[in-house]
Motif scaffolding. Sequence first.
Motif, PDB file in Angstrom:
ATOM      1  N   GLN A  20      45.904  31.592  31.596  1.00 25.52           N
ATOM      2  CA  GLN A  20      44.755  32.340  31.058  1.00 25.52           C
ATOM      3  C   GLN A  20      43.460  31.576  31.336  1.00 25.52           C
ATOM      4  O   GLN A  20      42.478  32.145  31.798  1.00 25.52           O
ATOM      5  CB  GLN A  20      44.911  32.534  29.558  1.00 25.52           C
ATOM      6  N   LEU A  21      43.501  30.267  31.068  1.00 26.62           N
ATOM      7  CA  LEU A  21      42.319  29.441  31.307  1.00 26.62           C
ATOM      8  C   LEU A  21      41.982  29.427  32.802  1.00 26.62           C
ATOM      9  O   LEU A  21      40.817  29.490  33.192  1.00 26.62           O
ATOM     10  CB  LEU A  21      42.568  28.009  30.799  1.00 26.62           C
ATOM     11  N   LEU A  22      43.030  29.360  33.622  1.00 27.96           N
ATOM     12  CA  LEU A  22      42.815  29.369  35.079  1.00 27.96           C
ATOM     13  C   LEU A  22      42.064  30.634  35.496  1.00 27.96           C
ATOM     14  O   LEU A  22      41.051  30.575  36.200  1.00 27.96           O
ATOM     15  CB  LEU A  22      44.173  29.297  35.791  1.00 27.96           C
ATOM     16  N   ILE A  23      42.556  31.770  35.038  1.00 25.53           N
ATOM     17  CA  ILE A  23      41.946  33.049  35.431  1.00 25.53           C
ATOM     18  C   ILE A  23      40.510  33.143  34.896  1.00 25.53           C
ATOM     19  O   ILE A  23      39.586  33.507  35.632  1.00 25.53           O
ATOM     20  CB  ILE A  23      42.821  34.238  34.934  1.00 25.53           C
ATOM     21  N   GLU A  24      40.323  32.786  33.640  1.00 30.16           N
ATOM     22  CA  GLU A  24      38.953  32.837  33.061  1.00 30.16           C
ATOM     23  C   GLU A  24      38.000  31.929  33.833  1.00 30.16           C
ATOM     24  O   GLU A  24      36.871  32.309  34.133  1.00 30.16           O
ATOM     25  CB  GLU A  24      38.978  32.310  31.612  1.00 30.16           C
ATOM     26  N   THR A  25      38.493  30.739  34.181  1.00 30.83           N
ATOM     27  CA  THR A  25      37.617  29.790  34.886  1.00 30.83           C
ATOM     28  C   THR A  25      37.318  30.298  36.294  1.00 30.83           C
ATOM     29  O   THR A  25      36.178  30.261  36.757  1.00 30.83           O
ATOM     30  CB  THR A  25      38.281  28.381  34.935  1.00 30.83           C
ATOM     31  N   ILE A  26      38.349  30.795  36.974  1.00 31.60           N
ATOM     32  CA  ILE A  26      38.118  31.324  38.333  1.00 31.60           C
ATOM     33  C   ILE A  26      37.097  32.459  38.260  1.00 31.60           C
ATOM     34  O   ILE A  26      36.153  32.538  39.052  1.00 31.60           O
ATOM     35  CB  ILE A  26      39.427  31.818  38.981  1.00 31.60           C
ATOM     36  N   GLU A  27      37.268  33.330  37.269  1.00 29.66           N
ATOM     37  CA  GLU A  27      36.371  34.481  37.127  1.00 29.66           C
ATOM     38  C   GLU A  27      34.932  33.993  36.922  1.00 29.66           C
ATOM     39  O   GLU A  27      33.997  34.528  37.509  1.00 29.66           O
ATOM     40  CB  GLU A  27      36.841  35.336  35.936  1.00 29.66           C
ATOM     41  N   SER A  28      34.782  32.949  36.085  1.00 30.37           N
ATOM     42  CA  SER A  28      33.430  32.497  35.802  1.00 30.37           C
ATOM     43  C   SER A  28      32.808  31.742  36.980  1.00 30.37           C
ATOM     44  O   SER A  28      31.607  31.771  37.155  1.00 30.37           O
ATOM     45  CB  SER A  28      33.403  31.626  34.540  1.00 30.37           C
ATOM     46  N   ILE A  29      33.609  31.119  37.820  1.00 30.55           N
ATOM     47  CA  ILE A  29      32.977  30.390  38.929  1.00 30.55           C
ATOM     48  C   ILE A  29      32.793  31.240  40.190  1.00 30.55           C
ATOM     49  O   ILE A  29      31.928  30.971  40.984  1.00 30.55           O
ATOM     50  CB  ILE A  29      33.712  29.063  39.270  1.00 30.55           C
ATOM     51  N   LEU A  30      33.597  32.292  40.340  1.00 27.53           N
ATOM     52  CA  LEU A  30      33.463  33.104  41.556  1.00 27.53           C
ATOM     53  C   LEU A  30      32.552  34.322  41.348  1.00 27.53           C
ATOM     54  O   LEU A  30      32.055  34.887  42.318  1.00 27.53           O
ATOM     55  CB  LEU A  30      34.830  33.599  42.040  1.00 27.53           C
ATOM     56  N   TYR A  31      32.340  34.708  40.097  1.00 31.26           N
ATOM     57  CA  TYR A  31      31.568  35.951  39.889  1.00 31.26           C
ATOM     58  C   TYR A  31      30.337  35.710  39.010  1.00 31.26           C
ATOM     59  O   TYR A  31      30.235  34.740  38.313  1.00 31.26           O
ATOM     60  CB  TYR A  31      32.460  37.032  39.254  1.00 31.26           C
TER      61      TYR A  31
END
Length: 363
Positions: free
Chosen positions: A352-363
Motif C-alpha cells: 500500500q505504501l509502495l503504491i501511494e508513494t509511487i503515485e505521489s512521485i509520478l503524478y
Amino acid sequence: MPLHFKSYLNKPSSYKGGKSLSEVSSDKKIYKLSSNENQFGSSPMAIEAMETSLKTLSLYPDRTDHRLCKALEQFYGSVFSADQFITTNSGVANIEMIMSGFLEEGTECIICNPAFGAYDDFARKFGATVVDVPLVGNDLHLDVDAIFGAINEHTRLIFITSPNNPTGTYIPKDQVDALMSGVPDHVVVVYDEVYFQFADADDYVRGIPYVKEGKNVIGVNSFSKAYGLAALRVGYSYSTPEIARYLRQLQRPFMINAVSMDAAIGALQDHEFISSTVESIHRERDYLYLHFDRLEIDYWKTQANFILIKPTMHIAEFEEKLFRGGIMIRDAGPFGAQDCARITIGTREANQLLIETIESILY
Ligand SMILES: Cc1ncc(COP(=O)(O)O)c(C=O)c1O
C-alpha cells in the motif's frame, strides 16, 4: 619479483548484492523490497530446529552434509538419491562451486541477460569468457537458436534461470525442451530455479525431468527465498550421479554449520509455511498488478516473488524518492535491465505504501 596475482582475479567484483538495512540510515521505518527476501518471515519449523541446535554450539557440526542430503532425498520423493545432491553455504556458493568445477582460462560460459549478476562476475573470476545471449522480445524470452549458435568447443556451462531474476519471467516447457534436446554432450546446463515455489504457470518446468533423463543438467536451489532463511546461507543443487559425484569432491569437511543444517532440514518439512507464503505472494502480486495497471506503469508479469517495472522517471531518482518514502527497491540496470526497477512483493502494508508513494512521485 612482483607477486603472482592472477590477472582475472585482480579486479573489483561487479556483483555486490543488495544493501542490507544496517547500511542505510533513515529516521523512518524502511520496507526492504530490494533483495527478494521473504516478507512473511521464516519457516517456524526451521526456527524450532535452530533453537534445539543452539544448545550444542560448542560441538563441530556433522563432517558431511549426509543428513541434509537424506532429507532432500525424502523431500524429492526419492526421485534422486542422497548423493545426487550437493549442498553449499548458499545458492551463490553453489553457483561458484559449479563454476570452479567447470571453468578456467580458455573456457566459455553462456549467460542470458538480464540475469543474476553473480553469473557474469564469478565466471570472469575463474578466468572464463562470458558470452551473453540476451533474452529477446517484449516478453524477454530465451533465444534458443542463438544459444545453439554461441556454443563451441570451449563452452562449458550455460546458465538459464526460471523464474528469472530480475525479470520475473519464466521459460515455458517447450523452450526448455528445445534447449535441452540440442545441447552437446560436453556442455552442462545450470538451471537456476531458486524461485520455483512461486511459479504457477501451467507450462512451468523445473530441471528435475531433464536430470532424470540423464541430461547434463544441474538444478540450483536456495533456502533464502520461499523458506525465508536468507541469513543462514544454505543452498543446494541436484544433478546426475556423474556430475554430483564430481562436484561433491569440491566440498570441505564441516562445511554446512550445524544451525543452518538443522534449520534447512526443519524447513523441508514445513509445507504449511511454503503454501501460506506462496498464497500471500500471489494475492499481493494481483494487488500490485491492479494498481500498476491503474497507474499505467509498465511491468512484466512475474512468476517470482518480485516484479520488474519500468517507471517513467530516471531510475536513480525513482529509487531515491521511494527510499525517502520508506521503501527500498533495486535498480535492475546492473542486471542488464536498463531503466527498470525490481521490487520484491511485500506485505499488504508495504505494498500500500509502495503504491501511494509511487503515485505521489509520478503524478
Ligand atoms: C537467480 C538467483 N540465483 C541464486 C541466488 C542466490 O541466493 P542465495 O545465495 O541467497 O542462496 C539468487 C539470490 O538473489 C538469485 O536471484
